[in-house]
Every structure is written in structure tokens, then in C-alpha cells.
Design a protein around this motif. Structure first.
Motif, PDB file in Angstrom:
ATOM      1  N   ARG A   8     -95.356 -19.139  -2.291  1.00  0.00           N
ATOM      2  CA  ARG A   8     -95.954 -19.106  -3.553  1.00  0.00           C
ATOM      3  C   ARG A   8     -96.996 -17.883  -3.846  1.00  0.00           C
ATOM      4  O   ARG A   8     -96.816 -17.435  -5.077  1.00  0.00           O
ATOM      5  CB  ARG A   8     -96.843 -20.257  -3.699  1.00  0.00           C
ATOM      6  N   ARG A   9     -97.589 -17.548  -2.801  1.00  0.00           N
ATOM      7  CA  ARG A   9     -98.589 -16.451  -2.805  1.00  0.00           C
ATOM      8  C   ARG A   9     -97.804 -15.089  -2.941  1.00  0.00           C
ATOM      9  O   ARG A   9     -97.895 -14.289  -3.774  1.00  0.00           O
ATOM     10  CB  ARG A   9     -99.267 -16.182  -1.544  1.00  0.00           C
ATOM     11  N   ARG A  66     -96.470 -15.071  -6.644  1.00  0.00           N
ATOM     12  CA  ARG A  66     -97.540 -14.517  -7.608  1.00  0.00           C
ATOM     13  C   ARG A  66     -97.683 -12.874  -7.514  1.00  0.00           C
ATOM     14  O   ARG A  66     -97.910 -12.219  -8.492  1.00  0.00           O
ATOM     15  CB  ARG A  66     -98.804 -15.214  -7.232  1.00  0.00           C
ATOM     16  N   LYS A  77     -94.750 -11.111  -8.887  1.00  0.00           N
ATOM     17  CA  LYS A  77     -94.755 -11.124 -10.369  1.00  0.00           C
ATOM     18  C   LYS A  77     -95.764 -10.462 -10.784  1.00  0.00           C
ATOM     19  O   LYS A  77     -95.572  -9.805 -12.013  1.00  0.00           O
ATOM     20  CB  LYS A  77     -94.921 -12.653 -10.822  1.00  0.00           C
ATOM     21  N   GLY A  78     -96.945 -10.132 -10.395  1.00  0.00           N
ATOM     22  CA  GLY A  78     -98.010  -9.220 -10.892  1.00  0.00           C
ATOM     23  C   GLY A  78     -97.799  -7.789 -10.557  1.00  0.00           C
ATOM     24  O   GLY A  78     -98.396  -7.014 -11.297  1.00  0.00           O
TER      25      GLY A  78
END
Length: 183
Positions: free
Chosen positions: A83-84, A87, A90-91
Motif C-alpha cells: 500500500r505504501r 501511494r 501514484k504520487g
């Protein structure tokens, strides 16, 4: 991961949950390299992977007391890293695409010399050609020795999706390795 290592990891989790800081240090040393390799497969860059894992460890340490089953630690921690990494990627979509994010060069389980090294290079090359989601699934299943259920938890996807990714990845690896052997 061998059964003895899994048992040790489970014991370390229980001791860390009880407040043993030495057990926590040992747990980080035991699971840390595997989490880093997973983050590397997802992010594609060592520096980014280290940042992802560092942030993930903060989350892992904060949530460790809430983990109900110590044997689920590996899948739970890997899920946090997944999940990290998602993120993070995605960023940073504007900077690079996730499709360039797979690298299995950090895997230490493959030999460096002899005939086995040639085979290992062929496997690494074949794995690097897989889409990131398939490469991560294959690596967790075969290199981390996780079950289908554990991979599903780690990647936060349904079990059926794990099985489908494994099926497609195996077919692609078979074709890629067949081509490498024919050369």
C-alpha cells in the motif's frame, strides 16, 4: 521462508508485542530485507524502496500491538509495504511509469557463478519482462514462499486474482525461458 524462520518470526512478533525491544530489532533484521526486495520490485529504484520501507516500518510498529495472529505478520507487513508503494507510485506517476518498476536484481537467492548463474540470469531477465503486478505475485509466491492466501493479503487482492496472475506469469515465464534455452 523456511518453517524454522517462520516460527522464529512468530516468536519475535509475540515478544515484540510484549514490549521486548531486542525482539523488535531482530524482527526488523529478519523481515526487513524481504520487505525491501518487495518494495524494490514495486518501485523500481533502491532509494525509493528504502523510503517506502522506512515509512512502512513506522506503520508496522504502530499497528503491531493490534495484530491478532503473529503468524500473519509476514503477509500483514507486506501488505503495508504494498500500500505504501502504491501511494508512492501514484504520487510520482508524472516522474515515471509503474511498468518500469520491476527489478529482481536485488534478490539474493540466485547464484552468481557457474551454470546456475546463467540460469539465474535468464530467470531474472524473464521476470523483469513481466508486468509489475505479475512479477510481485510470482516473487511473493515463489521467492518468499507465501501461500496464495498470504499473497492475496499482502497485495490486497482476491485469491482468485492471485491464481490468475500466477497462471499468466507462469505462461509468460515458460515462453521467455523456452526462448532463452533455444538460443
Amino acid at each position: 521462508m523456511k518453517q524454522a524462520e517462520r516460527s522464529l518470526e512468530e516468536l519475535l512478533v509475540l515478544r515484540a508485542q510484549a514490549g521486548d525491544s531486542r525482539a523488535l530489532d531482530q524482527l526488523v533484521r529478519l523481515r526487513g530485507p524481504r520487505l525491501l526486495a518487495h518494495a524494490m520490485r514495486l518501485s523500481g529504484r533502491a532509494d525509493d524502496a528504502r523510503d517506502i520501507v522506512q515509512e512502512a516500518w513506522i506503520e508496522i510498529l504502530r499497528g503491531l500491538h493490534g495484530l491478532r495472529e503473529a503468524r500473519a505478520f509476514a503477509a500483514w507487513a507486506t501488505r503495508i509495504v504494498t500500500r505504501r508503494a502504491a501511494r508512492f507510485v501514484k504520487g510520482n506517476v508524472a516522474r515515471r511509469a509503474l511498468s518500469a518498476a520491476v527489478s529482481v536484481e536485488t534478490e539474493t537467492s540466485m547464484p552468481d557463478v557457474g551454470e546456475a548463474a546463467s540460469d539465474a540470469r535468464a530467470v531474472r531477465k524473464a521476470m523483469s519482462s513481466l508486468p509489475p503486478d505479475q512479477a510481485a505475485t510470482i516473487a511473493l509466491f515463489y521467492l518468499e514462499d507465501m501461500s496464495v492466501a498470504e499473497v492475496a493479503i499482502a497485495l490486497d487482492i482476491p485469491r482468485g486474482t492471485v491464481k490468475t496472475r500466477l497462471m499468466h506469469a507462469r505462461a509468460k515465464l515458460k515462453d521467455a525461458l523456452k526462448g532463452a534455452c533455444d538460443e
